[in-house]
Every structure is written in C-alpha cells, then in structure tokens.
Design a protein around this motif. Structure first.
Motif, PDB file in Angstrom:
ATOM      1  N   ILE A   1       0.846  -1.183   0.000  1.00 51.17           N
ATOM      2  CA  ILE A   1       0.000   0.000   0.000  1.00 51.17           C
ATOM      3  C   ILE A   1       0.881   1.232   0.000  1.00 51.17           C
ATOM      4  N   THR A   2       0.635   2.134  -0.928  1.00 59.80           N
ATOM      5  CA  THR A   2       1.332   3.422  -0.924  1.00 59.80           C
ATOM      6  C   THR A   2       0.326   4.515  -0.638  1.00 59.80           C
ATOM      7  N   ASP A   3       0.507   5.185   0.490  1.00 57.98           N
ATOM      8  CA  ASP A   3      -0.362   6.309   0.833  1.00 57.98           C
ATOM      9  C   ASP A   3       0.151   7.557   0.128  1.00 57.98           C
ATOM     10  N   ASP A   4      -0.761   8.188  -0.614  1.00 56.80           N
ATOM     11  CA  ASP A   4      -0.397   9.315  -1.477  1.00 56.80           C
ATOM     12  C   ASP A   4      -0.607  10.652  -0.756  1.00 56.80           C
ATOM     13  N   CYS A   5       0.016  10.759   0.426  1.00 63.65           N
ATOM     14  CA  CYS A   5      -0.017  12.008   1.190  1.00 63.65           C
ATOM     15  C   CYS A   5      -1.426  12.323   1.707  1.00 63.65           C
ATOM     16  N   SER A   6      -2.071  11.341   2.338  1.00 63.51           N
ATOM     17  CA  SER A   6      -3.416  11.537   2.885  1.00 63.51           C
ATOM     18  C   SER A   6      -3.404  12.551   4.029  1.00 63.51           C
ATOM     19  N   SER A   7      -4.513  13.279   4.144  1.00 64.84           N
ATOM     20  CA  SER A   7      -4.676  14.228   5.251  1.00 64.84           C
ATOM     21  C   SER A   7      -5.674  13.720   6.287  1.00 64.84           C
ATOM     22  N   ASP A   8      -6.276  12.558   6.051  1.00 66.13           N
ATOM     23  CA  ASP A   8      -7.181  11.967   7.034  1.00 66.13           C
ATOM     24  C   ASP A   8      -6.425  10.910   7.843  1.00 66.13           C
TER      25      ASP A   8
ATOM     26  N   ILE B   1       1.454  -6.903   5.203  1.00 70.45           N
ATOM     27  CA  ILE B   1       1.088  -5.552   4.758  1.00 70.45           C
ATOM     28  C   ILE B   1       2.321  -4.658   4.817  1.00 70.45           C
ATOM     29  N   LYS B   2       2.661  -4.075   3.683  1.00 62.81           N
ATOM     30  CA  LYS B   2       3.859  -3.241   3.575  1.00 62.81           C
ATOM     31  C   LYS B   2       3.447  -1.843   3.127  1.00 62.81           C
ATOM     32  N   LEU B   3       3.529  -0.912   4.054  1.00 67.47           N
ATOM     33  CA  LEU B   3       3.048   0.451   3.819  1.00 67.47           C
ATOM     34  C   LEU B   3       4.207   1.374   3.468  1.00 67.47           C
ATOM     35  N   THR B   4       4.007   2.126   2.378  1.00 62.23           N
ATOM     36  CA  THR B   4       4.917   3.207   2.018  1.00 62.23           C
ATOM     37  C   THR B   4       4.141   4.510   2.113  1.00 62.23           C
ATOM     38  N   ILE B   5       4.721   5.507   2.744  1.00 65.57           N
ATOM     39  CA  ILE B   5       4.054   6.798   2.899  1.00 65.57           C
ATOM     40  C   ILE B   5       4.759   7.821   2.026  1.00 65.57           C
ATOM     41  N   SER B   6       4.059   8.307   1.009  1.00 65.56           N
ATOM     42  CA  SER B   6       4.618   9.322   0.115  1.00 65.56           C
ATOM     43  C   SER B   6       4.540  10.691   0.785  1.00 65.56           C
TER      44      SER B   6
ATOM     45  N   ALA C   1       1.517   6.255  -7.181  1.00 63.94           N
ATOM     46  CA  ALA C   1       1.476   5.432  -5.969  1.00 63.94           C
ATOM     47  C   ALA C   1       1.535   3.946  -6.310  1.00 63.94           C
ATOM     48  N   ARG C   2       0.820   3.532  -7.347  1.00 64.99           N
ATOM     49  CA  ARG C   2       0.874   2.123  -7.760  1.00 64.99           C
ATOM     50  C   ARG C   2       2.278   1.748  -8.219  1.00 64.99           C
ATOM     51  N   ASN C   3       2.935   2.640  -8.935  1.00 65.18           N
ATOM     52  CA  ASN C   3       4.284   2.346  -9.419  1.00 65.18           C
ATOM     53  C   ASN C   3       5.275   2.159  -8.278  1.00 65.18           C
ATOM     54  N   ILE C   4       5.133   2.957  -7.215  1.00 61.77           N
ATOM     55  CA  ILE C   4       6.008   2.794  -6.045  1.00 61.77           C
ATOM     56  C   ILE C   4       5.856   1.390  -5.479  1.00 61.77           C
ATOM     57  N   SER C   5       4.616   0.932  -5.368  1.00 65.20           N
ATOM     58  CA  SER C   5       4.367  -0.417  -4.848  1.00 65.20           C
ATOM     59  C   SER C   5       4.849  -1.487  -5.826  1.00 65.20           C
ATOM     60  N   LEU C   6       4.626  -1.279  -7.114  1.00 67.82           N
ATOM     61  CA  LEU C   6       5.066  -2.259  -8.115  1.00 67.82           C
ATOM     62  C   LEU C   6       6.578  -2.465  -8.077  1.00 67.82           C
ATOM     63  N   GLU C   7       7.312  -1.402  -7.855  1.00 67.78           N
ATOM     64  CA  GLU C   7       8.775  -1.507  -7.788  1.00 67.78           C
ATOM     65  C   GLU C   7       9.195  -2.502  -6.718  1.00 67.78           C
ATOM     66  N   LYS C   8       8.436  -2.550  -5.618  1.00 67.70           N
ATOM     67  CA  LYS C   8       8.797  -3.385  -4.475  1.00 67.70           C
ATOM     68  C   LYS C   8       8.138  -4.755  -4.506  1.00 67.70           C
ATOM     69  N   ALA C   9       7.233  -4.973  -5.443  1.00 69.93           N
ATOM     70  CA  ALA C   9       6.468  -6.222  -5.485  1.00 69.93           C
ATOM     71  C   ALA C   9       7.361  -7.402  -5.843  1.00 69.93           C
ATOM     72  N   SER C  10       7.197  -8.501  -5.124  1.00 70.28           N
ATOM     73  CA  SER C  10       8.019  -9.688  -5.370  1.00 70.28           C
ATOM     74  C   SER C  10       7.198 -10.905  -5.773  1.00 70.28           C
ATOM     75  N   GLY C  11       5.865 -10.782  -5.786  1.00 66.91           N
ATOM     76  CA  GLY C  11       5.023 -11.918  -6.138  1.00 66.91           C
ATOM     77  C   GLY C  11       4.985 -12.180  -7.634  1.00 66.91           C
ATOM     78  N   ARG C  12       4.714 -13.415  -7.990  1.00 68.13           N
ATOM     79  CA  ARG C  12       4.586 -13.772  -9.405  1.00 68.13           C
ATOM     80  C   ARG C  12       3.323 -13.158  -9.997  1.00 68.13           C
TER      81      ARG C  12
END
Length: 250
Positions: free
Chosen positions: A36-43, A57-62, A71-82
């Motif tokens: 999950i990449t959080d795209d600078c949420s204010s809530d 669950i692996k959270l990245t906070i932008s 945000a999806r691309n940030i997560s895709l870079e780190k994805a290791s699943g087939r």
C-alpha cells in the motif's frame, strides 16, 4: 517470496478503508503481500493501516501527492510476487477472489485473467447488472473499450514482466493494460462475480465528458496512432462507455 502481490494506492480513504482491509484479510488464499502506498493523505488512513498487525502488509508513505498511478508504481517496484493484482482502497473482494483467480490462471495457462464484478453504490448495494467477463480480451478489442478493471484482474509477471503505469494520464490503467496486451495473444475471462466496485458520483471514471480528451491521448500519445485513427477509437470508446452505464442515464 509470496505468490501474489496486491497493489493499492491510498488517498484520504478512511471512510471505506476498513471494509477493504477486511476483504483482503478474509481471503481464503493467504500467500500474499499487500503493498500500500499512501499518497499524502490528510485523514487517518495511515493510522487505520498501521493498526492492522500483519507482516504481509507493507506500507509506504509518500511525502508528495502525485496521483494513483505514481502510488501504484512505487508499490510495483517493491512487489516480489509472481501474480500481480490491484485493489483500490475503497473496493471490495469476495473471500475466494485470490483462490479462484490463481486456480483459473494456472488451469488455463493465462497470462492475464479477469472476472465479473458488481457495480455498487457507496454502501456496496448493486446499482447495475454485474459487469461480465464474457470474452477474451485482446489488444485490438481493448482499444474500443477497457474491459479490464483493476480490482477484478490479475497478471502473471513471470510471463509478461511487470508493467508500470504512465504518470500524468487520467487513463493510466487503460494504457497499462494495452501495453501488457501487446506482449501476449489474449487475456482470459473468469465468469464469476468476485469483486465489488463502488461507483462514486464524483469519480474521474464516471465523468466521461471530462475525460474524452484524456482518452484521445491514450491513442495519440501513448499508442502513437494517427489523428484520424485516434479519433476513431475515441468515438468507439465513448459509445461503448455510454452503453456500459446506460441505465444510469434512463
């Protein structure tokens, strides 16, 4: 390494996020990682995600808001699943979604697969007939209408490679699927309703009149088609989009 990587962008999604989290945690298939990449949420979206005690669950906070594609691309870079699949922070999977999709892809030797999904309001009450996965998807027929929805699709990155989203386009999912389908003959349909899509009245995908230009640029800028060819496919996309949601206009 996990077999499946789930990719989720999150931006101010606290209203529906707990339901989305529950739909992932309740999956009958458990060999997954959720990026999950959080795209600078204010809530309080980040706090909700952090409250779930699960190492998968692996959270990245932008620190900068750059949109769902980034945000999806940030997560895709780190994805290791087939197997790569997508779930927005307000959508919902049936408990058997991952089990059914992986079984289907392995049985059919599919590089891409997609299922039916229910088209619902904010309370997840169906508003239209389920969107049907009723035909193979090819590069040519996907040009006229995007039958592949992120929440009900999966691809085999071992066979296709990872495909990233073009940043700056409001139609980034369509471009991504078209680029994937350039590499393979077809994506295969699983005719079961395995997901629920929330149709928000203010969502970008619902305001068709505001994104015709963006759709034209899918063909002109990203597919490198001529002006005439781009206009032809834009017209087809607009007509098919109207019929896709025609009951909303009656």
């Amino acid at each position: 390494m996990p077999l499946v990587s789930i990719i989720t962008p999150c931006y101010n999604s606290s209203k529906f996020l707990k339901e989305t989290i529950a739909s992932v945690m309740n999956q009958t298939f458990t060999d997954w990682e959720w990026l999950i990449t959080d795209d600078c949420s204010s809530d309080d979206s980040v706090e909700i995600i952090k409250s779930v005690n699960d190492s998968r669950i692996k959270l990245t906070i932008s620190t900068e808001n750059k949109g769902a594609g980034h945000a999806r691309n940030i997560s895709l870079e780190k994805a290791s699943g087939r197997y790569i699949t997508f779930l927005d922070a307000d959508d919902f999977w049936a408990p058997e979604f991952l089990t059914e999709m992986i079984s289907f892809m392995q049985k059919e030797q599919a590089e891409i697969a997609y299922s039916n999904y229910a088209r619902c309001n904010a309370e997840l009450i169906p508003q239209l007939e389920d969107f049907k996965a009723d035909k193979e998807v090819t590069f040519n027929n996907l040009l006229k209408t995007c039958r592949l929805s992120l929440l009900s699709s999966m691809y085999d990155s071992q066979r296709t490679g990872k495909e990233y989203f073009p940043e700056g386009s409001k139609r980034e999912d369509h471009v991504m699927w078209l680029n994937l389908l350039k590499k393979i003959p077809a994506g295969k349909p699983l005719p079961k309703t395995m997901a629920k899509y929330r149709m928000h009245s203010n969502s970008v995908s619902r305001k068709k009149q505001d994104v015709v230009k963006d759709q034209y640029l899918v063909y002109k800028d990203y597919m490198k088609f001529s002006t005439l060819k781009s206009l032809y496919y834009t017209a087809n996309w607009a007509i098919n989009g109207f019929f896709k949601y025609s009951k909303l206009f009656n």
